[in-house]
Design an enzyme around this catalytic site. Sequence first.
Site, PDB file in Angstrom:
ATOM      1  N   ASP A  62      -7.917  -5.376  -0.105  1.00 24.64           N
ATOM      2  CA  ASP A  62      -8.387  -6.244  -1.202  1.00 24.64           C
ATOM      3  C   ASP A  62      -7.998  -7.703  -1.025  1.00 24.64           C
ATOM      4  OD1 ASP A  62      -7.635  -3.434  -3.148  1.00 24.64           O
ATOM      5  OD2 ASP A  62      -9.645  -4.259  -2.872  1.00 24.64           O
TER       6      ASP A  62
ATOM      7  N   HIS B  99       0.857  -1.191   0.000  1.00 27.78           N
ATOM      8  CA  HIS B  99       0.000   0.000   0.000  1.00 27.78           C
ATOM      9  C   HIS B  99       0.892   1.240   0.000  1.00 27.78           C
ATOM     10  CE1 HIS B  99      -3.200   2.758   1.193  1.00 27.78           C
ATOM     11  NE2 HIS B  99      -4.045   1.813   0.826  1.00 27.78           N
TER      12      HIS B  99
HETATM   13  C1  SDX Z   1      -6.230  -0.043  -2.910  1.00 29.35           C
HETATM   14  O1  SDX Z   1      -4.493   4.529  -2.018  1.00 29.35           O
HETATM   15  C2  SDX Z   1      -5.452   3.867  -1.406  1.00 29.35           C
HETATM   16  O2  SDX Z   1      -5.866   4.214  -0.322  1.00 29.35           O
HETATM   17  C3  SDX Z   1      -6.016   2.642  -2.159  1.00 29.35           C
HETATM   18  C4  SDX Z   1      -6.990   1.796  -1.383  1.00 29.35           C
HETATM   19  C5  SDX Z   1      -8.286   2.556  -1.116  1.00 29.35           C
HETATM   20  O3  SDX Z   1      -8.999   2.182  -0.171  1.00 29.35           O
HETATM   21  O4  SDX Z   1      -8.628   3.450  -1.946  1.00 29.35           O
HETATM   22  O5  SDX Z   1      -6.436   1.400  -0.147  1.00 29.35           O
HETATM   23  C6  SDX Z   1      -7.401   0.557  -2.175  1.00 29.35           C
HETATM   24  O6  SDX Z   1      -6.005   0.304  -4.038  1.00 29.35           O
HETATM   25  C7  SDX Z   1      -5.334  -1.013  -2.194  1.00 29.35           C
HETATM   26  C8  SDX Z   1      -4.114  -1.471  -3.065  1.00 29.35           C
HETATM   27  C9  SDX Z   1      -4.596  -2.581  -3.993  1.00 29.35           C
HETATM   28  N1  SDX Z   1      -3.564  -2.947  -4.955  1.00 29.35           N
HETATM   29  C10 SDX Z   1      -2.898  -4.109  -4.889  1.00 29.35           C
HETATM   30  O7  SDX Z   1      -3.065  -4.943  -3.992  1.00 29.35           O
HETATM   31  C11 SDX Z   1      -1.940  -4.379  -6.054  1.00 29.35           C
HETATM   32  C12 SDX Z   1      -0.614  -4.900  -5.514  1.00 29.35           C
HETATM   33  N2  SDX Z   1       0.057  -3.827  -4.788  1.00 29.35           N
HETATM   34  C13 SDX Z   1       1.008  -3.030  -5.509  1.00 29.35           C
HETATM   35  O8  SDX Z   1       0.824  -2.871  -6.869  1.00 29.35           O
HETATM   36  C14 SDX Z   1       1.504  -1.815  -4.728  1.00 29.35           C
HETATM   37  O9  SDX Z   1       1.786  -2.247  -3.468  1.00 29.35           O
HETATM   38  C15 SDX Z   1       0.617  -0.595  -4.643  1.00 29.35           C
HETATM   39  C16 SDX Z   1       0.156  -0.142  -5.983  1.00 29.35           C
HETATM   40  C17 SDX Z   1      -0.568  -0.864  -3.778  1.00 29.35           C
HETATM   41  C18 SDX Z   1       1.445   0.519  -3.999  1.00 29.35           C
HETATM   42  O10 SDX Z   1       2.443   0.838  -4.901  1.00 29.35           O
HETATM   43  P1  SDX Z   1       3.574   1.916  -4.515  1.00 29.35           P
HETATM   44  O11 SDX Z   1       3.247   2.649  -3.271  1.00 29.35           O
HETATM   45  O12 SDX Z   1       3.867   2.715  -5.740  1.00 29.35           O
HETATM   46  O13 SDX Z   1       4.782   0.995  -4.129  1.00 29.35           O
HETATM   47  P2  SDX Z   1       5.898   0.547  -5.126  1.00 29.35           P
HETATM   48  O14 SDX Z   1       5.285  -0.002  -6.359  1.00 29.35           O
HETATM   49  O15 SDX Z   1       6.874   1.668  -5.246  1.00 29.35           O
HETATM   50  O16 SDX Z   1       6.551  -0.677  -4.307  1.00 29.35           O
HETATM   51  C19 SDX Z   1       7.616  -0.456  -3.417  1.00 29.35           C
HETATM   52  C20 SDX Z   1       8.441  -1.755  -3.499  1.00 29.35           C
HETATM   53  C21 SDX Z   1       8.871  -2.085  -4.942  1.00 29.35           C
HETATM   54  O17 SDX Z   1      10.064  -2.881  -4.857  1.00 29.35           O
HETATM   55  P3  SDX Z   1      11.511  -2.134  -4.984  1.00 29.35           P
HETATM   56  O18 SDX Z   1      11.448  -1.274  -6.228  1.00 29.35           O
HETATM   57  O19 SDX Z   1      11.653  -1.336  -3.707  1.00 29.35           O
HETATM   58  O20 SDX Z   1      12.505  -3.277  -5.067  1.00 29.35           O
HETATM   59  O21 SDX Z   1       7.628  -2.861  -3.073  1.00 29.35           O
HETATM   60  C22 SDX Z   1       7.448  -3.758  -4.157  1.00 29.35           C
HETATM   61  C23 SDX Z   1       7.774  -2.992  -5.442  1.00 29.35           C
HETATM   62  O22 SDX Z   1       8.239  -3.877  -6.453  1.00 29.35           O
HETATM   63  N3  SDX Z   1       6.033  -4.175  -4.116  1.00 29.35           N
HETATM   64  C24 SDX Z   1       5.594  -5.414  -4.310  1.00 29.35           C
HETATM   65  C25 SDX Z   1       4.197  -5.340  -4.134  1.00 29.35           C
HETATM   66  N4  SDX Z   1       3.845  -4.091  -3.847  1.00 29.35           N
HETATM   67  C26 SDX Z   1       4.970  -3.357  -3.840  1.00 29.35           C
HETATM   68  N5  SDX Z   1       6.249  -6.563  -4.627  1.00 29.35           N
HETATM   69  C27 SDX Z   1       5.475  -7.660  -4.759  1.00 29.35           C
HETATM   70  N6  SDX Z   1       4.121  -7.690  -4.576  1.00 29.35           N
HETATM   71  C28 SDX Z   1       3.466  -6.552  -4.280  1.00 29.35           C
HETATM   72  N7  SDX Z   1       2.141  -6.575  -4.103  1.00 29.35           N
END
Ligand code: SDX
Length: 431
Positions: free
Chosen positions: A366, A309
């Site tokens: 989710d 998140h």
């Molecule tokens: C919702 O904003 C809100 O409030 C949203 C929400 C709401 O109520 O409105 O809470 C609802 O959208 C919840 C999120 C649902 N999405 C997912 O579950 C999809 C999977 N999650 C990711 O795509 C990600 O965690 C996000 C999109 C939720 C957040 O992305 P960020 O903040 O841009 O984080 P990032 O992509 O920069 O990740 C940081 C690191 C990265 O690795 P490094 O570059 O540091 O090596 O964490 C890793 C990412 O690769 N990472 C994951 C991951 N999520 C982040 N690696 C594996 N699996 C994951 N799910």
Amino acid sequence: MSDPKTVKLVDESTQRSSTLPLVAGTLGPACIDIGTLYKDTGHFTYDVGYGSTASTKSAITYIDGDQGVLLYRGYPIEQLAEKSSFLEVAYLLLNGELPKPAEFAGFEHDVAHHTMMHESLKNFFQGFHHDAHPMAMLAAAVASLSAFYHDDLDVENPADRKLAAIRLIAKMPTIAAACYRYSIGWPFRYPRNNLEYVDRFLHMMFEVPSEPLQMSPVAARALDLLFILHADHEQNASTSTVRLVGSTGANPYASIAAGITALWGPAHGGANEAVLKQLKEIGTPDNVESAILRAKDKNDSFRLMGFGHRVYKNFDPRAKIIREMCHKVLAELGVSDPLLDVAMKLEEAALKDEYFVERKLYPNVDFYSGIIYKALGIPTEMFTVMFAIARTAGWIAHWIEQHETPGARIGRPRQIYTGHDVRDYMASDKR
Ligand code: SDX
């Protein structure tokens, strides 16, 4: 609220400096107001994804991502989940206070008497293939509401804004149920005003002409709780979309339709559908380790859906409540779902793995919600539609707050230009 302070920023290459005021809210970190930065230093700021940038002030919802705190108008989500109802939470988000009995009765009456959609709106569905994704149908149908109510709607008129809020909260379940019924070839059901909000929705979803619907109080309470948990979440991507579209003066139906399309993405509300598909792909707890390895592999686009998140770097408080609900609802419904075992094993493995621990990746709202929707008989493609029904309350509350804020401006971010420097047009035979 602490006294306003300032921060000084100096460009050491030009010695131009800017003394910028700190703006503090009721809770949370103060923000630097960079309004004069460009004038003082000739520089803008750059913040991909707005990870460190506040786009607005708001009094609706507060999140503390480090502590895993979520407040709607100051009330902890745990207390609202235990003691309130979705419609009461919708009133709270819109009006800022919990309703007195007479106020709630009036709100409930108004919502119940705006649940029908215009008969012409039903014709829109005929244009879709039966297997159209319900989020596509929902976005189109809600956007079309601006055609039915555009003429007499003045976004500057508080009464018009309130009526639009009532209409959207009232009609979203009716339109959502119609999307589902159309996709399975069943006749639409009219809303029954004698039923409460969630029962009315379940009736429109599942009642068939051939036999009376056995309403399940367990299902209704579970869905009402899920709607409370999904109602608002401050400046998430879809709410920020609603605010950006609303900042142009666009009508609320068009603004909310934009929010629906933003929510659909798998990185946002579309994650609940993606989680279920992923759990089915993993199949059994034995395959969890390989899924974890793939999620960590930078050369693999595979991500653990329902994990991570932007704001929560601790457990999403909603995920904790939904995880507990999973066990309770499945037991009360007499349903056992092997996907819950996969989800539990996945969570256990990830929370022990350095990659996830280091990045503070926890289950989000989710991760478990789809298991409950599935137990309630809601198909996977409808999961994000459920999210949209609930989030409509938050979206329209933010749209109204934005229009009630004096001095609100059209949203228009800047950019870092990386294209060609100026160059002259070249005739085609010279290219
Ligand atoms: C919702 O904003 C809100 O409030 C949203 C929400 C709401 O109520 O409105 O809470 C609802 O959208 C919840 C999120 C649902 N999405 C997912 O579950 C999809 C999977 N999650 C990711 O795509 C990600 O965690 C996000 C999109 C939720 C957040 O992305 P960020 O903040 O841009 O984080 P990032 O992509 O920069 O990740 C940081 C690191 C990265 O690795 P490094 O570059 O540091 O090596 O964490 C890793 C990412 O690769 N990472 C994951 C991951 N999520 C982040 N690696 C594996 N699996 C994951 N799910």
